[in-house]
Write a protein that holds these residues in place. Structure first.
Motif, short mmCIF file in Angstrom:
data_model
loop_
_atom_site.label_atom_id
_atom_site.label_comp_id
_atom_site.label_asym_id
_atom_site.label_seq_id
_atom_site.Cartn_x
_atom_site.Cartn_y
_atom_site.Cartn_z
N GLU A 7 0.88 -1.17 0.00
CA GLU A 7 0.00 0.00 0.00
C GLU A 7 0.91 1.21 0.00
O GLU A 7 1.74 1.34 0.90
N GLU A 8 0.79 2.05 -0.96
CA GLU A 8 1.61 3.27 -1.08
C GLU A 8 3.05 3.06 -0.59
O GLU A 8 3.83 2.39 -1.22
N ARG A 9 3.36 3.61 0.60
CA ARG A 9 4.74 3.53 1.08
C ARG A 9 4.91 2.47 2.16
O ARG A 9 5.80 2.55 2.99
N ARG A 10 3.99 1.51 2.15
CA ARG A 10 4.04 0.49 3.20
C ARG A 10 4.11 -0.93 2.58
O ARG A 10 3.41 -1.22 1.63
N GLU A 37 14.11 -3.07 -3.01
CA GLU A 37 13.47 -2.67 -4.25
C GLU A 37 12.50 -1.52 -4.04
O GLU A 37 12.43 -0.60 -4.85
N ARG A 38 11.76 -1.55 -2.95
CA ARG A 38 10.67 -0.58 -2.77
C ARG A 38 10.94 0.54 -1.79
O ARG A 38 10.22 1.54 -1.79
N VAL A 39 11.97 0.38 -0.94
CA VAL A 39 12.33 1.39 0.06
C VAL A 39 11.08 2.01 0.71
O VAL A 39 10.81 3.20 0.52
N PRO A 40 10.34 1.24 1.48
CA PRO A 40 9.09 1.75 2.07
C PRO A 40 9.34 2.62 3.30
O PRO A 40 10.45 2.64 3.84
N GLU A 41 8.30 3.32 3.72
CA GLU A 41 8.39 4.11 4.96
C GLU A 41 7.98 3.26 6.16
O GLU A 41 8.40 3.52 7.28
N GLU A 42 7.13 2.28 5.87
CA GLU A 42 6.70 1.38 6.93
C GLU A 42 6.82 -0.06 6.50
O GLU A 42 6.48 -0.40 5.37
N MET A 43 7.31 -0.89 7.44
CA MET A 43 7.35 -2.32 7.17
C MET A 43 6.53 -3.00 8.25
O MET A 43 6.82 -2.85 9.44
N VAL A 44 5.47 -3.68 7.83
CA VAL A 44 4.59 -4.35 8.79
C VAL A 44 4.87 -5.85 8.78
O VAL A 44 4.87 -6.47 7.71
N PHE A 45 5.11 -6.42 9.95
CA PHE A 45 5.19 -7.87 10.08
C PHE A 45 3.84 -8.36 10.56
O PHE A 45 3.40 -7.97 11.65
N ASP A 46 3.17 -9.18 9.77
CA ASP A 46 1.89 -9.74 10.21
C ASP A 46 2.11 -11.18 10.68
O ASP A 46 2.47 -12.06 9.90
N PHE A 47 1.86 -11.40 11.98
CA PHE A 47 2.12 -12.71 12.59
C PHE A 47 0.88 -13.59 12.69
O PHE A 47 0.91 -14.62 13.34
#
Lengths: 100, 146
Positions: A7-10, A37-47
């Motif tokens: 999603e956008e920057r995530r 590759e994407r250099v996001p602003e947020e990285m979410v780990f979904d467990f």
């Protein structure tokens, strides 16, 4: 296994199955490729679909936390079970990453 | 002793899952609580990973695992390797201490074993190997079978 959602920057990495030393190596390679590759602003780990995690999972998150720090982004941890949180809390990672 | 098992396997990382699953399957016959079984599975995973990653490093050797369950529902687990051993056990047991930064080890193996099990004892001889002994008391009653 890791599923990615964008999603956008995530980037959301949905981890499926067991996180141990053996599996973490593959997950790390996949996630880092996406981050580079994407250099996001947020990285979410979904467990949500993680069925087992030992301290290798903490290593995996800490490594990505460092990477995201370098590019000025942040880490979010989502849907971790109480058991997984117990392992994370031993490392203090819950203090540097947002837990949802 | 009520029951006992021994297992020896090669120090390849695929066996981390094998070892924790085998121990959980063995202990399951005593009807442990789900949390107790998960604690054991996690602690075994940590100890076996230590043997493979730190004990044997790039070499291949055997990891020996023994599980004993006593009449009073105490689970005794021993994980032994004949790898390089630990120079300073006290230091190695400190949370966040690791010698394997490149491999992204969090340095939490012993901390997890300590917090998930009722007792942890680590004996090591530098150059000869390491022996990890853990104990877990199963609290739930055996009469709960249904």
């Amino acid at each position: 296994m890791v599923n990615f959602m964008y999603e956008e920057r995530r980037i959301t990495a949905g981890i499926i199955g067991e996180i141990d030393h053996h599996n973490a190596a593959m997950m790390r390679r996949k996630i880092d490729m996406e981050l580079k590759e994407r250099v996001p602003e947020e990285m979410v780990f979904d467990f949500e679909r993680v069925t087992f995690m030992d301290s290798s999972g903490v290593g995996l998150i800490m490594g990505r936390y460092r990477l995201m720090n370098e590019i000025g982004g942040k880490i979010i941890i989502k849907n971790a079970s109480d058991r997984i949180k117990k392992v994370m809390k031993l490392s203090g990672i819950d203090k540097v990453a947002r837990m949802l | 002793m009520k029951n006992e098992m021994k297992l020896s396997f090669l120090s390849v990382s695929e066996n981390e899952a094998f070892a924790r699953t085998a121990v959980a399957a063995f202990v399951a016959q005593f009807n442990p609580a789900i949390d107790e079984l998960a604690d054991i599975r996690t602690a075994v995973s940590e100890a076996v990973t230590n043997a493979i990653v730190h004990g044997y490093k790039e070499e291949k050797g055997y990891v020996h695992l023994t599980v004993k369950v006593s009449d009073d529902r105490v689970v005794y687990i021993q994980i032994k390797d004949s790898g390089c051993g630990i120079k300073d056990v006290k230091r190695a047991m400190q949370p966040l201490f690791t010698t394997a930064h490149d491999d992204e080890r969090a340095g939490l193996g012993f901390a997890v074993m300590e917090s998930f099990m009722d007792k942890l004892d680590v004996k090591s001889k530098y150059g000869y190997g390491t022996k990890v002994n853990m104990k877990k008391i199963l609290l739930s009653s055996e009469n709960e079978e249904y």
